[in-house]
Design a protein around this motif. Structure first.
Motif, PDB file in Angstrom:
ATOM      1  N   HIS A   1     -43.093  28.091 -36.853  1.00  0.00           N
ATOM      2  CA  HIS A   1     -43.845  27.997 -35.597  1.00  0.00           C
ATOM      3  C   HIS A   1     -44.199  29.411 -35.148  1.00  0.00           C
ATOM      4  CE1 HIS A   1     -42.787  23.787 -35.405  1.00  0.00           C
ATOM      5  NE2 HIS A   1     -43.548  23.667 -34.331  1.00  0.00           N
ATOM      6  N   SER A   2     -45.378  29.551 -34.584  1.00  0.00           N
ATOM      7  CA  SER A   2     -45.844  30.889 -34.243  1.00  0.00           C
ATOM      8  C   SER A   2     -46.911  30.791 -33.159  1.00  0.00           C
ATOM      9  CB  SER A   2     -46.419  31.536 -35.509  1.00  0.00           C
ATOM     10  OG  SER A   2     -46.678  32.899 -35.301  1.00  0.00           O
ATOM     11  N   VAL A   3     -47.456  31.928 -32.798  1.00  0.00           N
ATOM     12  CA  VAL A   3     -48.625  31.923 -31.914  1.00  0.00           C
ATOM     13  C   VAL A   3     -49.723  32.762 -32.539  1.00  0.00           C
ATOM     14  CG1 VAL A   3     -47.347  31.510 -29.750  1.00  0.00           C
ATOM     15  CG2 VAL A   3     -47.776  33.857 -30.489  1.00  0.00           C
ATOM     16  N   ASN A   4     -50.939  32.407 -32.227  1.00  0.00           N
ATOM     17  CA  ASN A   4     -52.072  33.261 -32.591  1.00  0.00           C
ATOM     18  C   ASN A   4     -52.331  34.212 -31.428  1.00  0.00           C
ATOM     19  OD1 ASN A   4     -52.557  32.321 -35.170  1.00  0.00           O
ATOM     20  ND2 ASN A   4     -53.854  30.629 -34.459  1.00  0.00           N
ATOM     21  N   TYR A   5     -52.509  35.476 -31.752  1.00  0.00           N
ATOM     22  CA  TYR A   5     -52.616  36.480 -30.701  1.00  0.00           C
ATOM     23  C   TYR A   5     -53.298  37.719 -31.233  1.00  0.00           C
ATOM     24  CZ  TYR A   5     -48.845  38.805 -33.178  1.00  0.00           C
ATOM     25  OH  TYR A   5     -48.108  39.420 -34.153  1.00  0.00           O
TER      26      TYR A   5
ATOM     27  N   THR B   1     -51.611  42.034 -24.789  1.00  0.00           N
ATOM     28  CA  THR B   1     -51.587  40.891 -25.703  1.00  0.00           C
ATOM     29  C   THR B   1     -52.510  39.794 -25.193  1.00  0.00           C
ATOM     30  OG1 THR B   1     -49.320  41.326 -26.437  1.00  0.00           O
ATOM     31  CG2 THR B   1     -50.126  39.094 -26.748  1.00  0.00           C
ATOM     32  N   LEU B   2     -53.412  39.353 -26.037  1.00  0.00           N
ATOM     33  CA  LEU B   2     -54.257  38.201 -25.727  1.00  0.00           C
ATOM     34  C   LEU B   2     -53.730  37.026 -26.543  1.00  0.00           C
ATOM     35  CD1 LEU B   2     -57.669  40.078 -26.003  1.00  0.00           C
ATOM     36  CD2 LEU B   2     -56.530  39.380 -23.881  1.00  0.00           C
ATOM     37  N   LEU B   3     -53.371  35.964 -25.858  1.00  0.00           N
ATOM     38  CA  LEU B   3     -52.805  34.793 -26.524  1.00  0.00           C
ATOM     39  C   LEU B   3     -53.945  33.840 -26.879  1.00  0.00           C
ATOM     40  CD1 LEU B   3     -50.103  33.429 -27.267  1.00  0.00           C
ATOM     41  CD2 LEU B   3     -50.143  32.365 -25.005  1.00  0.00           C
ATOM     42  N   ASP B   4     -54.085  33.531 -28.170  1.00  0.00           N
ATOM     43  CA  ASP B   4     -55.209  32.709 -28.622  1.00  0.00           C
ATOM     44  C   ASP B   4     -54.834  31.278 -28.978  1.00  0.00           C
ATOM     45  OD1 ASP B   4     -57.116  34.787 -28.367  1.00  0.00           O
ATOM     46  OD2 ASP B   4     -56.444  35.653 -30.265  1.00  0.00           O
ATOM     47  N   GLY B   5     -53.553  31.013 -29.150  1.00  0.00           N
ATOM     48  CA  GLY B   5     -53.209  29.630 -29.478  1.00  0.00           C
ATOM     49  C   GLY B   5     -51.789  29.477 -29.939  1.00  0.00           C
ATOM     50  N   LEU B   6     -51.361  28.217 -29.998  1.00  0.00           N
ATOM     51  CA  LEU B   6     -50.035  27.870 -30.500  1.00  0.00           C
ATOM     52  C   LEU B   6     -50.187  27.369 -31.934  1.00  0.00           C
ATOM     53  CD1 LEU B   6     -48.703  25.924 -27.375  1.00  0.00           C
ATOM     54  CD2 LEU B   6     -48.428  28.356 -27.929  1.00  0.00           C
ATOM     55  N   VAL B   7     -49.262  27.760 -32.786  1.00  0.00           N
ATOM     56  CA  VAL B   7     -49.313  27.378 -34.196  1.00  0.00           C
ATOM     57  C   VAL B   7     -48.119  26.487 -34.510  1.00  0.00           C
ATOM     58  CG1 VAL B   7     -49.383  28.231 -36.568  1.00  0.00           C
ATOM     59  CG2 VAL B   7     -50.452  29.574 -34.729  1.00  0.00           C
TER      60      VAL B   7
ATOM     61  N   LEU C   1     -55.686  28.246 -27.193  1.00  0.00           N
ATOM     62  CA  LEU C   1     -55.552  28.482 -25.752  1.00  0.00           C
ATOM     63  C   LEU C   1     -56.656  29.451 -25.345  1.00  0.00           C
ATOM     64  CD1 LEU C   1     -51.684  29.059 -25.494  1.00  0.00           C
ATOM     65  CD2 LEU C   1     -52.940  27.009 -24.807  1.00  0.00           C
ATOM     66  N   THR C   2     -57.331  29.131 -24.259  1.00  0.00           N
ATOM     67  CA  THR C   2     -58.435  29.973 -23.806  1.00  0.00           C
ATOM     68  C   THR C   2     -58.297  30.238 -22.309  1.00  0.00           C
ATOM     69  OG1 THR C   2     -59.727  28.455 -25.188  1.00  0.00           O
ATOM     70  CG2 THR C   2     -60.926  30.256 -24.162  1.00  0.00           C
ATOM     71  N   THR C   3     -58.699  31.418 -21.905  1.00  0.00           N
ATOM     72  CA  THR C   3     -58.731  31.714 -20.474  1.00  0.00           C
ATOM     73  C   THR C   3     -60.118  31.378 -19.965  1.00  0.00           C
ATOM     74  OG1 THR C   3     -57.128  33.470 -20.731  1.00  0.00           O
ATOM     75  CG2 THR C   3     -58.445  33.514 -18.730  1.00  0.00           C
ATOM     76  N   VAL C   4     -60.187  30.469 -18.990  1.00  0.00           N
ATOM     77  CA  VAL C   4     -61.505  30.111 -18.464  1.00  0.00           C
ATOM     78  C   VAL C   4     -61.634  30.546 -17.011  1.00  0.00           C
ATOM     79  CG1 VAL C   4     -61.844  28.168 -20.037  1.00  0.00           C
ATOM     80  CG2 VAL C   4     -60.825  27.775 -17.808  1.00  0.00           C
ATOM     81  N   VAL C   5     -62.869  30.866 -16.676  1.00  0.00           N
ATOM     82  CA  VAL C   5     -63.202  31.322 -15.333  1.00  0.00           C
ATOM     83  C   VAL C   5     -63.599  30.092 -14.528  1.00  0.00           C
ATOM     84  CG1 VAL C   5     -64.737  32.835 -14.035  1.00  0.00           C
ATOM     85  CG2 VAL C   5     -63.997  33.495 -16.326  1.00  0.00           C
ATOM     86  N   GLY C   6     -62.968  29.912 -13.377  1.00  0.00           N
ATOM     87  CA  GLY C   6     -63.247  28.733 -12.557  1.00  0.00           C
ATOM     88  C   GLY C   6     -64.372  28.968 -11.565  1.00  0.00           C
ATOM     89  N   ALA C   7     -64.451  28.095 -10.586  1.00  0.00           N
ATOM     90  CA  ALA C   7     -65.483  28.201  -9.554  1.00  0.00           C
ATOM     91  C   ALA C   7     -65.035  29.198  -8.496  1.00  0.00           C
ATOM     92  CB  ALA C   7     -65.736  26.835  -8.923  1.00  0.00           C
TER      93      ALA C   7
END
Lengths: 213, 213
Positions: A99-103, A85-91, A188-194
């Motif tokens: 209420h839901s989530v985008n996924y 499951t990839l979570l894309d956002g809160l609705v 919601l996004t997964t970001v790559v850090g330093a």
């Protein structure tokens, strides 16, 4: 290309909400770093997170040869349900109810079998290491015989597969749209850090890590 | 406070790697937006992603009353294994073998039972909506009787619980540390983006959404 729906990949409740598109399923499987493997041990359900890689129409699951899932699989395989499951956002809806989530979610059913062929196993491990960045397998030390013996790989054919996704704004009841509550999506996004180089590393951080510099 | 280990929450392979600290487990459960529920239907394993909320020592799982997991639970409950994993980063080792991920994972075993008490169910739904932001339940419309009837909530006691985490640099073999490959950690973080208000919304985005402005 589409997967053929089966009993297990058909929804009781909302059959129309499931997709069977190979392209969509494979893109989701390829984007995720972790999958959730369900299996049965001693009559009770178990779920384990693990690393996976798709090679063609096969999903390879990584495991230690001492783990329960792989011990169960020693004699001819183990029935599994793999979920990604990839979570894309809160609705946010104007009502509690909507209420839901985008996924984006993929469910795979089937029998996972230990990879016995040494070349297939090597190739699966190579591809697994390459999920850390294209070419990483050539930029790190290959396994020794002892390491290979300690690593188990299960192969799960990608035949019984369904996809479910939700994207976009809340599904409001028409009667609710004039209520003075805020409603909408929050991505919601997964970001790559330093990158944090290990002690003693003198070579620069490779670009395949996608780390911020 | 610690959970008492059981057969199901003890690792065959690395018993020392599992933790039983309530505080750590609850922080992970509270941070995650989605959990992975494993159960058995018609003799085969299934895994479903769903929303959850912890209230004290109970984990509430959200579901439609038409879903398979809840149908199974109608008569006195369903055995489940709930897994929550927060992915914190990728770990690049000088060897294929020691590539890994940094993560925090909680596994809960037990019997999930449908919440029958109307007040307990209301409270669980209220807390579920508040996982979207503190106070959101007071800033959106409460459910109607019909909506309540369509919503199922399962309660799972948090008694059989284990935690596994990995953090930090790769575990290199001493013989590998002088190899000229890059090694280290690349952090992954979930970030909240800019809110997308639904059509017709005139009130400003509430701060509890934690959306970027």
């Amino acid at each position: 290309m589409k997967f053929t729906p089966t009993d297990r990949t058909t929804s009781l409740r909302n059959p129309g909400k499931l997709l069977y598109d190979k392209d969509i399923a494979y893109r989701i499987l390829d984007e995720a770093y972790v999958c959730h493997v369900g299996y049965i041990a001693n009559g009770v359900p178990r779920v384990l997170p693990t690393a996976h890689v798709r090679v063609g129409d096969v999903l390879y699951l990584h495991g230690s040869t001492g783990s329960r899932a792989l011990l169960n699989a020693r004699d001819g395989g183990v029935d599994v349900c793999v979920e990604v499951t990839l979570l894309d956002g809160l609705v946010y809806s104007r009502s509690w109810f909507h209420h839901s989530v985008n996924y984006r979610c993929v469910i795979v059913h089937g029998r996972a079998e230990p990879v016995q062929d040494e070349r297939e196993k090597w190739r699966a491990l190579e591809m697994l290491v390459d999920t850390y960045g294209t070419g990483r397998s050539r930029d790190s030390r290959e396994p020794t015989d002892k390491e290979l013996a300690q690593t188990g790989v299960l192969a799960l054919p990608l035949t019984e597969v369904s996809v479910k996704t939700r994207q976009g704004p809340p599904n409001e009841d028409p009667a609710d749209v004039d209520l003075a509550y805020w409603a909408g999506e929050v991505p919601l996004t997964t970001v790559v850090g330093a990158a944090i180089p290990d002690e003693g590393v003198s070579v620069p951080t490779p670009s395949y890590t996608r780390a911020k510099t």
